[in-house]
Design a protein around this motif. Structure first.
Motif, PDB file in Angstrom:
ATOM      1  N   MET A   1     -13.821  30.307 -24.875  1.00 38.07           N
ATOM      2  CA  MET A   1     -13.202  29.454 -23.880  1.00 38.07           C
ATOM      3  C   MET A   1     -11.841  28.969 -24.393  1.00 38.07           C
ATOM      4  O   MET A   1     -11.746  28.400 -25.466  1.00 38.07           O
ATOM      5  CB  MET A   1     -14.112  28.263 -23.603  1.00 38.07           C
ATOM      6  N   ILE A   2     -10.833  29.251 -23.587  1.00 36.74           N
ATOM      7  CA  ILE A   2      -9.468  28.943 -24.005  1.00 36.74           C
ATOM      8  C   ILE A   2      -9.264  27.425 -24.071  1.00 36.74           C
ATOM      9  O   ILE A   2      -9.846  26.677 -23.284  1.00 36.74           O
ATOM     10  CB  ILE A   2      -8.465  29.553 -23.002  1.00 36.74           C
ATOM     11  N   LEU A   3      -8.433  27.002 -25.001  1.00 39.54           N
ATOM     12  CA  LEU A   3      -7.985  25.606 -25.017  1.00 39.54           C
ATOM     13  C   LEU A   3      -6.590  25.578 -24.390  1.00 39.54           C
ATOM     14  O   LEU A   3      -5.731  26.389 -24.735  1.00 39.54           O
ATOM     15  CB  LEU A   3      -7.920  25.083 -26.453  1.00 39.54           C
TER      16      LEU A   3
ATOM     17  N   PRO B   1     -10.604  22.132 -23.073  1.00 37.95           N
ATOM     18  CA  PRO B   1     -11.214  23.409 -22.694  1.00 37.95           C
ATOM     19  C   PRO B   1     -10.837  23.830 -21.266  1.00 37.95           C
ATOM     20  O   PRO B   1     -10.621  22.983 -20.392  1.00 37.95           O
ATOM     21  CB  PRO B   1     -12.723  23.125 -22.764  1.00 37.95           C
TER      22      PRO B   1
ATOM     23  N   ILE C   1     -12.386  24.846 -18.788  1.00 32.32           N
ATOM     24  CA  ILE C   1     -13.182  24.445 -17.618  1.00 32.32           C
ATOM     25  C   ILE C   1     -12.652  23.161 -16.976  1.00 32.32           C
ATOM     26  O   ILE C   1     -13.034  22.823 -15.874  1.00 32.32           O
ATOM     27  CB  ILE C   1     -14.684  24.250 -17.945  1.00 32.32           C
TER      28      ILE C   1
ATOM     29  N   ILE D   1       7.900  29.142  -7.757  1.00 33.30           N
ATOM     30  CA  ILE D   1       8.161  29.667  -6.425  1.00 33.30           C
ATOM     31  C   ILE D   1       8.346  28.440  -5.535  1.00 33.30           C
ATOM     32  O   ILE D   1       7.392  27.826  -5.097  1.00 33.30           O
ATOM     33  CB  ILE D   1       7.002  30.537  -5.939  1.00 33.30           C
ATOM     34  N   ALA D   2       9.592  28.066  -5.324  1.00 28.75           N
ATOM     35  CA  ALA D   2       9.875  26.847  -4.571  1.00 28.75           C
ATOM     36  C   ALA D   2       9.744  27.115  -3.079  1.00 28.75           C
ATOM     37  O   ALA D   2      10.168  28.167  -2.586  1.00 28.75           O
ATOM     38  CB  ALA D   2      11.281  26.354  -4.893  1.00 28.75           C
ATOM     39  N   ARG D   3       9.144  26.160  -2.386  1.00 29.47           N
ATOM     40  CA  ARG D   3       9.087  26.273  -0.926  1.00 29.47           C
ATOM     41  C   ARG D   3      10.509  26.134  -0.390  1.00 29.47           C
ATOM     42  O   ARG D   3      11.226  25.186  -0.738  1.00 29.47           O
ATOM     43  CB  ARG D   3       8.210  25.156  -0.374  1.00 29.47           C
TER      44      ARG D   3
ATOM     45  N   ARG E   1       1.061  28.379 -12.717  1.00 29.88           N
ATOM     46  CA  ARG E   1       0.775  26.956 -12.543  1.00 29.88           C
ATOM     47  C   ARG E   1      -0.687  26.716 -12.843  1.00 29.88           C
ATOM     48  O   ARG E   1      -1.556  27.517 -12.535  1.00 29.88           O
ATOM     49  CB  ARG E   1       1.076  26.522 -11.108  1.00 29.88           C
TER      50      ARG E   1
ATOM     51  N   ARG F   1      -3.636  23.322 -12.890  1.00 26.27           N
ATOM     52  CA  ARG F   1      -3.864  21.915 -12.572  1.00 26.27           C
ATOM     53  C   ARG F   1      -4.973  21.396 -13.484  1.00 26.27           C
ATOM     54  O   ARG F   1      -6.026  22.031 -13.614  1.00 26.27           O
ATOM     55  CB  ARG F   1      -4.282  21.747 -11.106  1.00 26.27           C
TER      56      ARG F   1
ATOM     57  N   GLY G   1      -5.422  15.419 -13.278  1.00 25.31           N
ATOM     58  CA  GLY G   1      -5.144  15.825 -11.909  1.00 25.31           C
ATOM     59  C   GLY G   1      -3.752  16.384 -11.686  1.00 25.31           C
ATOM     60  O   GLY G   1      -3.412  16.758 -10.567  1.00 25.31           O
ATOM     61  N   ARG G   2      -2.948  16.462 -12.741  1.00 27.50           N
ATOM     62  CA  ARG G   2      -1.556  16.889 -12.546  1.00 27.50           C
ATOM     63  C   ARG G   2      -1.411  18.410 -12.557  1.00 27.50           C
ATOM     64  O   ARG G   2      -2.095  19.108 -13.297  1.00 27.50           O
ATOM     65  CB  ARG G   2      -0.664  16.298 -13.663  1.00 27.50           C
ATOM     66  N   PHE G   3      -0.481  18.883 -11.748  1.00 32.84           N
ATOM     67  CA  PHE G   3      -0.064  20.288 -11.796  1.00 32.84           C
ATOM     68  C   PHE G   3       0.998  20.433 -12.875  1.00 32.84           C
ATOM     69  O   PHE G   3       1.857  19.559 -13.030  1.00 32.84           O
ATOM     70  CB  PHE G   3       0.522  20.725 -10.450  1.00 32.84           C
TER      71      PHE G   3
ATOM     72  N   ALA H   1       5.680  19.969 -14.472  1.00 34.82           N
ATOM     73  CA  ALA H   1       6.280  20.450 -13.230  1.00 34.82           C
ATOM     74  C   ALA H   1       7.669  19.843 -13.104  1.00 34.82           C
ATOM     75  O   ALA H   1       7.883  18.669 -13.418  1.00 34.82           O
ATOM     76  CB  ALA H   1       5.411  20.060 -12.041  1.00 34.82           C
TER      77      ALA H   1
END
Lengths: 90, 953
Positions: A1-3, A14, A16, A26-28, A57, A59, A65-67, A85
């Protein structure tokens, strides 16, 4: 499992705790209605599939909770770096 | 021709006899024996039948690399474990073990006819033979093949055992506790590192356990490690997989070796994150490939040494050695010193180290250099061996009753390869050894190619004067792959070892090529006339040895497999006989049957009650998001299709949410509580998805907006009170809210109290009747529900479930996202263009509504369907055609999305997605269903009260 290093929590956690959110930087378009069909198609559907460095990206969905953005090598599955971001592409 | 217990020696406890059974027959062994050593001591040579040819097979090895002796153990109902290696089963009183893949018995097996027909079973046989007819594969060929070919039987009843799991962290993880691993632990013991040392066997020592000279060192070392507070020792623990960032999976076997079944976990899964890993997995001796090398009694020479010195068991009365490597000579000398008479040493090399020759001479052992075994006599055990003098091709017979193979060593690079470390080829070893690491890991001892076993010749298979087509020289014992299969694969054009592996099955399945990979590579290399490194190496994959599903699943089974979400009102529904269904992990009441009522009758009664008087429904599962901040209205305006900025506080709006590609992804009624505060609702299943999507836009596209999103789904219990009498029931219970139609119109929200509890009271309806949705803090849900039930009794208040809710909304043509839409439906397709703000310059998905494919004619559109036979309820999902007389395959123009019996209307109703549906109103369409093709007329989607008169009362 990647860290994965969350640049907001500044901790390696981890995988998960995280959710992938597709290709990064990719900007809107600021004026979607002014986009040609071809440009809008490219924005909606056309994505890179590199062998090697990939900007994507993530999250920290079960954490802060941040992207954020990451550079991951698609061959080795190793994260080169992660950054907040809005920061310039690395 | 069979093994026996030596008078002395071994680490077994001869004062503790152990009684066990194998294939129903009782045997005695000693504490410290494995099933393999105990059966060998009893003269048992036959342990199983091979996978494909059903050939009789005995032990090849003494450790977890054993390919042949796969055993089932039965510990009672639900406790049947197949495919255990006899070399890893510790015997205990009452052990009940069985051989596999034989019928009716191990000694007499009908499937052995496959062996006589062996010439008809070459590599790729199944692929070639059972290609045609295709329809026979599933029903005829595959079941028959599976019955004949295979390993142990799968257990048939539920496993009553429990399994534990844990996470562990350490600075240094050492895998393998042979001399190299123990040295690594001793070397770091005095640091302040947290160390975990794991080994698959019941005691530490690895190869040292078969070398009595090392036992005093071993005892001292184990004592030191056991006393060190920073060292955790895990025995009977297999590190089965090496994953990213030094994450190692290991299973510890806790109770299988105990005579009594204990009330504690059978196994424990360890998920270990290590700062540094030392792999000390050792090396596996390589068999030699020659005709008859799978006869019971032909085994690895290192295994014979383990049986003699660790278990005090001789593998035969007169074993011979077939060697291409010095290590076999040392093993045979050790056997001779243990008192076993040695028949002969046969070595393929023309000369060996003179010290070996002198020692053989001193021990009186006959030596044949430049010789090779070309045949083995005996079927269930070795009776004699034919050897060929390569100088003159003369064949002679030697009277060995066991034959030991010493073909050199293969470093165990399995976990190293899991970790994506690279390998390099060593010509002198004829093996791959670890090269560049991909994690913080290094290898020590045998698995790094570092050993002092002497030197050897690297060969593919022993030369033989026999006709190649008539011999069976095995490479992979477990998968029944012969040298001939590999050369055939090359002849048929396979060039990459990856393809050769899959065509022949060499190195596949549970064995993962532990004893076969290198021999297979050498044979392919010779056949292709290319050096081994040029033909590649197959991947080793986890698990290193098979593990139980129980250990991997751990606690995640039964009720703990997936959490069930319940509302505060769920306990009331349970007590009142609700029938439940799962909706996106929520347990929801589907209907509330009265005695002797079936679902149909209950749903009809619930629907009529709502339309005629009053129904009550637990809507707590609705997704809820609190949107707060000065830019909240602007944010919602950009997210939803409809305009939000002008919505007055106290009013609600139906919100339609698209993805950027223009398709509907969610909907729900939302309320503005204050200029900067909204109470959003989403579908039950869409709550998490919608919040994630909104967070995405807020954080990454419009970070300048000052808005906070908070999931409040579980903060509110929601009770829908629906029906003409809804207001009358609420009036006496609600304080601080004027419920009159003028003060509190449809699609409005008010805050006040109900039964003294703070409430956000919505006047909304998903039924088409006068309705309210009462939001109260979750903990008060059931209490308020019961007050409403009491107050509503005078109107015969009727609890209804999701099934009635579906019927009621369908009568009104309200869609359910995900049922009437499928991710390719636009607002226009769904007839919801009224919910799209035409004047808005932008919202998520707006630009896509002008995409060429979305404005093209002929898109599937949502319509109503009324069957010509009013009593017929169409099947949801049924396909729709325009012309039932067209040839098959017919052109399908759509499908039924929702279909119910409407008791209120006294007929069936349905909705469907139909190509060009909006232009087909009044048309008759055809719906082929089993037995009959039905006809239905296309209508609008609103079947009941199209003017909405019942809402505005």
């Amino acid at each position: 499992m990647i860290l994965i290093h969350c640049p907001y929590c500044d901790e390696k956690r981890p995988e998960i705790e995280f959710a992938n959110a597709g290709q990064a930087h990719i900007a809107r378009p600021l004026d979607p209605s002014g986009q040609s069909d071809a440009d809008w198609e490219a924005y909606l559907f056309i994505r890179a599939n590199p062998r090697g460095r990939h900007h994507e990206r993530w999250r920290h969905i079960h954490g802060c909770g941040r992207f954020f953005n990451a550079v991951r090598d698609t061959v080795t599955d190793k994260f080169e770096t992660t950054y907040k971001a809005g920061e310039p592409r690395r | 021709m069979s093994g026996f217990r030596l008078k002395t020696g071994g680490r077994i406890d001869r004062s503790q006899p152990v009684m066990f059974s194998f294939d129903g027959k009782s045997y005695q062994g000693f504490a410290g024996d494995t099933l393999a050593s105990a059966l060998l001591a009893n003269g048992v040579m036959l342990f199983g039948r091979s996978f494909k040819y059903h050939r009789p097979r005995g032990l090849v090895a003494a450790g977890s690399e054993e390919p042949n002796a796969l055993i089932s153990v039965n510990r009672g109902p639900g406790r049947f474990t197949p495919n255990l290696r006899a070399t890893g089963i510790e015997i205990h009183n009452g052990l009940n073990a069985f051989s596999q893949n034989r019928w009716p018995s191990l000694a007499m097996d009908f499937g052995a006819i496959n062996d006589r027909l062996g010439m008809f079973f070459p590599a790729g046989f199944y692929n070639k033979t059972f290609m045609w007819p295709r329809s026979f594969w599933d029903k005829v060929y595959e079941p028959a093949i599976r019955k004949m070919a295979g390993l142990g039987d799968a257990p048939t009843t539920e496993d009553p055992d429990v399994y534990a799991s844990t996470y562990a962290h350490c600075d240094l993880l050492i895998i393998g506790a042979g001399p190299a691993g123990i040295d690594a632990a001793l070397g770091s013991m005095d640091s302040n590192k947290r160390i975990i040392l794991i080994d698959e066997q019941d005691e530490l020592g690895g190869g040292a356990l078969a070398d009595p000279a090392l036992w005093p060192w071993l005892e001292r070392s184990i004592k030191a490690l056991t006393n060190a507070p920073n060292v955790t020792i895990l025995t009977r623990t297999t590190a089965f997989g090496y994953y990213h960032d030094n994450f190692i999976g290991a299973v510890q076997r806790l109770t299988d070796h105990l005579p009594e079944i204990e009330d504690r976990p059978r196994e424990k899964l360890w998920r270990i994150r290590a700062g540094e890993v030392v792999l000390a997995q050792g090396a596996i001796e390589r068999p030699i490939v020659f005709d008859g090398n799978d006869t019971p009694g032909v085994m690895l020479s290192s295994a014979a040494k383990v049986y003699a010195h660790r278990y005090g068991v001789a593998v035969g009365k007169a074993p011979a050695l077939m060697a291409s490597h010095d290590s076999g000579w040392h093993d045979i000398f050790a056997l001779a010193k243990a008192g076993i008479r040695i028949c002969a040493i046969i070595d393929v090399r023309e000369s060996v180290d003179s010290a070996l020759m002198h020692e053989a001479d001193r021990l009186g052992i006959t030596v044949y250099l430049n010789h090779g075994v070309v045949g083995v006599h005996g079927r269930h055990g070795v009776s004699s061996v034919d050897i060929c003098d390569y100088a003159d091709q003369r064949v002679r017979r030697v009277d060995a009753d066991a034959l030991l193979m010493a073909g050199g060593w293969t470093p165990s690079v399995h976990l190293w390869s899991h970790s994506k470390g690279s390998l390099k080829w060593r010509d002198d070893l004829g093996a791959y050894v670890p090269d560049q690491p991909n994690e913080n890991v290094h290898c020590v001892g045998g698995c790094s190619g570092d050993w002092d076993y002497g030197t050897g010749a690297v060969i593919d298979m022993l030369p033989t004067p026999k006709d190649q087509s008539r011999i069976k020289a095995f490479v992979d014992f477990q998968n029944d792959v012969t040298a001939k299969d590999i050369t055939l694969a090359v002849r048929e054009g396979f060039r990459s070892i990856e393809h050769i592996k899959r065509y022949t099955t060499n190195g596949m399945a549970t064995d993962q090529g532990k004893t076969s990979n290198l021999n297979g590579l050498q044979i392919a290399s010779s056949a292709l006339n290319k050096p081994v490194p040029d033909i590649g190496l197959t991947s080793f994959r986890p698990p290193y040895t098979p593990q139980t599903f129980g250990a991997l699943a751990g606690h995640a089974k039964g009720a703990l497999f997936q959490p069930t979400r319940t509302t505060n009102i769920d306990s009331w529904a349970q007590a009142h006989g609700a029938v439940f269904e799962l909706v996106a992990q929520w347990r929801r009441a589907r209907y509330f049957p009265k005695p002797n009522e079936d679902m149909h009758a209950a749903v009809n009664r619930e629907c009529v009650a709502v339309r005629s008087s009053l129904g009550i429904f637990d809507a707590s599962t609705l997704g809820k998001i609190e949107v707060v901040g000065p830019d909240a209205a602007e944010f919602l305006n950009r997210m939803y299709t409809n305009p939000w900025k002008a919505l007055e506080p106290g009013r609600c709006r139906y919100g339609l949410l698209l993805r950027e590609d223009g398709f509907i992804t969610d909907d729900g009624v939302s309320a503005r509580l204050a200029p900067d505060r909204f109470h959003l609702t989403t579908t039950t299943g869409g709550a998490a998805r919608v919040l994630n999507m909104m967070e995405d836009y807020l954080q990454t596209e419009w970070p300048d907006l000052d808005v906070w999103l908070t999931s409040t789904t579980e903060q509110y219990a929601v009770i829908a009170l629906q029906g003409p009498n809804a207001r009358k029931v609420l009036e006496p219970l609600v304080q601080g809210i004027d419920l009159s139609p003028e003060a509190f119109p449809h699609m409005a929200i008010r805050e006040g109290t109900i039964c003294g509890i703070n409430t956000r009271l919505f006047r909304v309806s998903f039924t088409g009747e006068l309705g309210f949705e009462i939001n109260v803090p979750t903990a008060y849900g059931r209490a308020v529900w019961e007050q409403l039930m009491a107050q509503g009794a005078q109107y015969d208040i009727t609890p209804y479930g999701t099934e009635a809710m579906h019927v009621l909304r369908a009568e009104k043509g309200f869609i359910i996202v995900g049922q009437d839409t499928d991710g390719t439906v636009t607002p226009f397709d769904a007839g919801l263009d009224w919910a799209v703000g035409k004047k808005k310059p932008d919202f998520v998905g707006k630009r896509s509504m002008a995409r060429p494919d979305i404005i093209a004619p002929g898109r599937k559109q949502l319509v109503g369907l009324l069957t010509d036979d009013p009593n017929l309820v169409l099947e949801e999902g049924a396909q729709i055609v325009a012309d039932p007389n067209q040839p098959i395959p017919m052109t399908m123009i759509g499908h039924v999305t929702s279909s119910y019996w409407s008791e209120t209307l006294g007929r069936s109703i349905a909705m469907a997605l139909v190509a060009g549906g909006h232009d087909r109103t009044g048309d008759t369409l055809h719906i082929p269903m089993p037995g009959k093709t039905h006809t239905a007329k296309v209508t609008g989607t609103v079947f009941y009260d199209p003017e909405g008169a019942r809402l505005h009362v």
